[in-house]
Design a protein around this motif. Sequence first.
Motif, PDB file in Angstrom:
ATOM      1  N   GLY A 113       5.567   3.296  12.338  1.00  0.00           N
ATOM      2  CA  GLY A 113       5.201   4.638  11.948  1.00  0.00           C
ATOM      3  C   GLY A 113       6.271   5.409  11.201  1.00  0.00           C
ATOM      4  N   PRO A 114       5.983   6.675  10.921  1.00  0.00           N
ATOM      5  CA  PRO A 114       6.815   7.487  10.027  1.00  0.00           C
ATOM      6  C   PRO A 114       8.084   7.975  10.696  1.00  0.00           C
ATOM      7  CG  PRO A 114       5.039   8.796  10.910  1.00  0.00           C
ATOM      8  CD  PRO A 114       4.831   7.407  11.435  1.00  0.00           C
ATOM      9  N   SER A 115       8.931   8.591   9.888  1.00  0.00           N
ATOM     10  CA  SER A 115      10.132   9.187  10.456  1.00  0.00           C
ATOM     11  C   SER A 115       9.717  10.389  11.287  1.00  0.00           C
ATOM     12  CB  SER A 115      11.085   9.604   9.342  1.00  0.00           C
ATOM     13  OG  SER A 115      10.419  10.313   8.344  1.00  0.00           O
ATOM     14  N   GLN A 135       0.776  -5.114   9.112  1.00  0.00           N
ATOM     15  CA  GLN A 135       1.438  -5.963  10.099  1.00  0.00           C
ATOM     16  C   GLN A 135       1.057  -5.540  11.503  1.00  0.00           C
ATOM     17  OE1 GLN A 135       5.700  -6.226   9.660  1.00  0.00           O
ATOM     18  NE2 GLN A 135       5.376  -7.869   8.194  1.00  0.00           N
ATOM     19  N   ARG A 176      10.367  -0.499  15.279  1.00  0.00           N
ATOM     20  CA  ARG A 176       9.774   0.825  15.145  1.00  0.00           C
ATOM     21  C   ARG A 176       8.471   0.751  14.389  1.00  0.00           C
ATOM     22  NH1 ARG A 176      14.577   4.902  14.435  1.00  0.00           N
ATOM     23  NH2 ARG A 176      16.319   3.651  15.220  1.00  0.00           N
ATOM     24  N   THR A 219       9.385   5.867  15.762  1.00  0.00           N
ATOM     25  CA  THR A 219      10.824   5.981  15.520  1.00  0.00           C
ATOM     26  C   THR A 219      11.438   7.046  16.407  1.00  0.00           C
ATOM     27  OG1 THR A 219      12.470   5.975  13.771  1.00  0.00           O
ATOM     28  CG2 THR A 219      10.704   7.586  13.580  1.00  0.00           C
ATOM     29  N   GLU A 247      18.996   8.395  10.243  1.00  0.00           N
ATOM     30  CA  GLU A 247      17.878   7.468  10.426  1.00  0.00           C
ATOM     31  C   GLU A 247      17.543   6.724   9.146  1.00  0.00           C
ATOM     32  OE1 GLU A 247      15.037   8.957  14.014  1.00  0.00           O
ATOM     33  OE2 GLU A 247      14.641   9.734  12.006  1.00  0.00           O
ATOM     34  N   HIS A 248      17.833   7.339   8.019  1.00  0.00           N
ATOM     35  CA  HIS A 248      17.549   6.699   6.733  1.00  0.00           C
ATOM     36  C   HIS A 248      18.797   6.086   6.104  1.00  0.00           C
ATOM     37  CE1 HIS A 248      13.335   7.544   6.514  1.00  0.00           C
ATOM     38  NE2 HIS A 248      13.530   8.817   6.771  1.00  0.00           N
ATOM     39  N   VAL A 270       9.124  -4.681   2.873  1.00  0.00           N
ATOM     40  CA  VAL A 270       8.484  -5.966   3.124  1.00  0.00           C
ATOM     41  C   VAL A 270       7.349  -5.848   4.148  1.00  0.00           C
ATOM     42  CG1 VAL A 270      10.016  -6.703   5.009  1.00  0.00           C
ATOM     43  CG2 VAL A 270       8.999  -8.409   3.480  1.00  0.00           C
ATOM     44  N   THR A 271       7.350  -4.756   4.941  1.00  0.00           N
ATOM     45  CA  THR A 271       6.270  -4.585   5.911  1.00  0.00           C
ATOM     46  C   THR A 271       5.012  -4.008   5.262  1.00  0.00           C
ATOM     47  OG1 THR A 271       7.033  -2.383   6.581  1.00  0.00           O
ATOM     48  CG2 THR A 271       7.896  -4.274   7.810  1.00  0.00           C
ATOM     49  N   THR A 272       4.990  -3.978   3.951  1.00  0.00           N
ATOM     50  CA  THR A 272       3.847  -3.700   3.066  1.00  0.00           C
ATOM     51  C   THR A 272       3.685  -2.249   2.636  1.00  0.00           C
ATOM     52  OG1 THR A 272       2.021  -3.398   4.686  1.00  0.00           O
ATOM     53  CG2 THR A 272       2.545  -5.663   4.016  1.00  0.00           C
ATOM     54  N   ASP A 289       4.591   9.305   3.857  1.00  0.00           N
ATOM     55  CA  ASP A 289       5.723   9.593   4.734  1.00  0.00           C
ATOM     56  C   ASP A 289       6.828   8.592   4.418  1.00  0.00           C
ATOM     57  OD1 ASP A 289       3.856   8.134   7.487  1.00  0.00           O
ATOM     58  OD2 ASP A 289       4.921   7.173   5.848  1.00  0.00           O
ATOM     59  N   PHE A 290       7.819   8.494   5.262  1.00  0.00           N
ATOM     60  CA  PHE A 290       8.955   7.615   4.992  1.00  0.00           C
ATOM     61  C   PHE A 290       9.282   6.859   6.279  1.00  0.00           C
ATOM     62  CE2 PHE A 290      12.335   5.525   3.347  1.00  0.00           C
ATOM     63  CZ  PHE A 290      13.361   6.207   2.676  1.00  0.00           C
ATOM     64  N   PRO A 291       8.629   5.694   6.478  1.00  0.00           N
ATOM     65  CA  PRO A 291       8.851   4.956   7.728  1.00  0.00           C
ATOM     66  C   PRO A 291      10.310   4.541   7.911  1.00  0.00           C
ATOM     67  CG  PRO A 291       6.907   4.136   6.598  1.00  0.00           C
ATOM     68  CD  PRO A 291       7.603   5.074   5.654  1.00  0.00           C
ATOM     69  N   VAL A 292      10.699   4.460   9.169  1.00  0.00           N
ATOM     70  CA  VAL A 292      12.039   4.029   9.534  1.00  0.00           C
ATOM     71  C   VAL A 292      11.929   2.700  10.251  1.00  0.00           C
ATOM     72  CG1 VAL A 292      14.072   4.529  10.943  1.00  0.00           C
ATOM     73  CG2 VAL A 292      12.881   6.385   9.778  1.00  0.00           C
ATOM     74  N   HIS A 323       0.848  -1.182   0.000  1.00  0.00           N
ATOM     75  CA  HIS A 323       0.000   0.000   0.000  1.00  0.00           C
ATOM     76  C   HIS A 323       0.885   1.233   0.000  1.00  0.00           C
ATOM     77  CE1 HIS A 323       0.890  -0.283   4.338  1.00  0.00           C
ATOM     78  NE2 HIS A 323       0.608   1.003   4.400  1.00  0.00           N
TER      79      HIS A 323
END
Lengths: 183, 244
Positions: B241-243, B60, B239, B215, A126-127, A61-63, A10-13, A6
């Motif tokens: 959610g978003p950065s 997840q 973690r 995070t 972080e990225h 991979v976490t979708t 944003d940009f998850p870490v 999906h």
Amino acid sequence: MPPGQHLVNDFPVLTFGPTPRSPLDQWSFSIDGAVSEGRRWTWQEFRSLPREHIRRDIHCVTTWSKLDTQWSGVSVDTLLDGIEPGGAFVTAWCDGGYTTNLPLADVTGGKAWVVDEYEGASLAPEHGGPARLLVPHLYFWKSAKWVRGLTVTVVDEPGFWEQNGYHDRGDPWKEERYGATFR
Amino acid sequence: MSDPVAAAHDWRPARVVERRDETPRAATLRLAVDGWRGHVAGQRVDVRLTADDGYQATRQYSIASAPSSGALELTVERLDDGEVSPYLVDVAEVGDAMDIRGPIGGWFTWRPGDPGPLLLVGGGSGIVPLMAMAREAVLSGGDAVDVRLLVSTRTPADLLYASELEALHDARRITLLHTVTRDPTGARSGRIDAQLVGELLRGVAPEAVFACGSTGFVEAASDLLLAAGVPAGVIRTERFGPSA
């Protein structure tokens, strides 16, 4: 979009441990292992290499998937230029101990980069900053953060997540998410 | 003989068999899953919902229940702009069907017999996988495992499993350190500090510390743990959610 993904804006870490923080004056990137000659670049030397802008979708991979992410950095083809690999696999190794394994064929031919900028700014720790591997055609755990080198190997050697329940190759279009997880 | 690799790839049909509210924003669903073979504390599952028109959404979630309980329970917190969590928290009821894949994950896990005290640091809904670990330690180890849980929530009402945790703390089965932040802008998800981390670590040599949450929370917790002398390789993070 690959199956089961999906879109996010944003940009998850996601990480397995604390964020490594590598001072640039101690940073280097190496090519070693089963190669005709090893190579090593300091940060200044790395920044002087021919660079590219890359714009690709990425798939975790976490979708979650993120479209049109923009990076700049150095193609792995440039880093391997003139080196004869003696093996068909690479292990990316990183500050903090992370590793991931890939077939050499998945990081050559314009498919992979070592990137140090995201959206026009220095890549945040972080990225994966100062630099990370970028292999957008595979699940994003293969785009190893805090990368410090590629070791060419003769045998495929499972890296961190590959040893902790995830697929050896990780093609999102085949939904290659997981390996043997039940221990 | 079952193939563990194929098993990991399979979607299994599941039904909600029990549902309970945890907080105004979170609920626990107990699921019956065809062919479920159990899990390890800390693992997650993929949950897939299919709408009447065939549209599917997958997310997840961490497993909240202890493996030794024999139950599979998920605790889900509603994300205001979420696609799946509002359904799971507000709409799902006993008898509803979904698909489950997993269990997933082999690093952020704890088993009875793992060395050292069980040291857990959670922010908000990050407590869910930590609760599976704490519950497993209590169920399987009795007084043998030193379980310490440091958890930060926005308000006292946001603490998941509050009455269960307080009862375990009062019975001296776990040590609970709970802090709240009252930042009116809600910009920070929790305010743990060096003093609380010091209490968490007092008198023990950590073999593993599990930190889970947003995070921003995990970054703050990791920095405090490192500053307290915990080796980086001992800190395991997960973690959401978003950065930032």
